[in-house]
Design a protein around this motif. Structure first.
Motif, mmCIF file in Angstrom:
data_model
loop_
_atom_site.group_PDB
_atom_site.id
_atom_site.type_symbol
_atom_site.label_atom_id
_atom_site.label_comp_id
_atom_site.label_asym_id
_atom_site.label_seq_id
_atom_site.Cartn_x
_atom_site.Cartn_y
_atom_site.Cartn_z
ATOM 1 N N THR A 163 0.805 -1.218 0.000
ATOM 2 C CA THR A 163 0.000 0.000 0.000
ATOM 3 C C THR A 163 0.837 1.266 0.000
ATOM 4 N N GLU A 164 2.108 1.174 -0.353
ATOM 5 C CA GLU A 164 2.951 2.359 -0.335
ATOM 6 C C GLU A 164 3.966 2.341 -1.467
ATOM 7 N N GLN A 165 4.525 3.506 -1.718
ATOM 8 C CA GLN A 165 5.632 3.664 -2.645
ATOM 9 C C GLN A 165 6.763 4.312 -1.867
ATOM 10 N N ARG A 215 8.705 7.219 2.580
ATOM 11 C CA ARG A 215 7.519 6.411 2.278
ATOM 12 C C ARG A 215 6.330 7.298 1.940
ATOM 13 N N ILE A 216 5.606 6.893 0.879
ATOM 14 C CA ILE A 216 4.404 7.602 0.455
ATOM 15 C C ILE A 216 3.283 6.585 0.400
ATOM 16 N N ARG A 217 2.199 6.888 1.056
ATOM 17 C CA ARG A 217 1.055 5.983 1.052
ATOM 18 C C ARG A 217 0.379 6.043 -0.314
#
Length: 92
Positions: free
Chosen positions: A28-30, A60-62
């Motif tokens: 769920t993240e990038q 981290r980016i959601r």
């Protein structure tokens, strides 16, 4: 005794470097890898990845779930005490 202390210190240093090198990307993240504020890479596939220790930062980016996953999650899953599972629509 002195050799044991050296081994323990080296093991601790090795664990710190390993912790700074390896990171996990969740489904769920990038993760955007930056080095001195400059974007170096974008990791979008989930799994275990590596980066330069102490120089690179993993930001981290959601990420939003894809539509096919959202449709599956929108169904409610109920379980009775007899372990009977049924999937019910959200509208009912």
């Amino acid at each position: 005794m002195r050799a044991l202390i050296v081994v323990v210190v080296l093991a601790i240093i090795g664990l710190i470097v390993l912790r700074q090198t390896v990171y996990v990307v969740d489904e769920t993240e990038q993760v955007v890898i930056t080095r001195f504020g400059e974007v170096r890479a974008v990791q979008t596939t989930p799994g275990l990845s590596v980066k330069m220790p102490f120089r690179s930062t993993a930001n981290r980016i959601r990420a939003a779930l894809p539509t096919t996953v959202r449709r599956r999650v929108s169904a409610c899953l109920n379980a009775s005490s007899a372990s009977f599972w049924s999937v019910m629509s959200r509208t009912t």
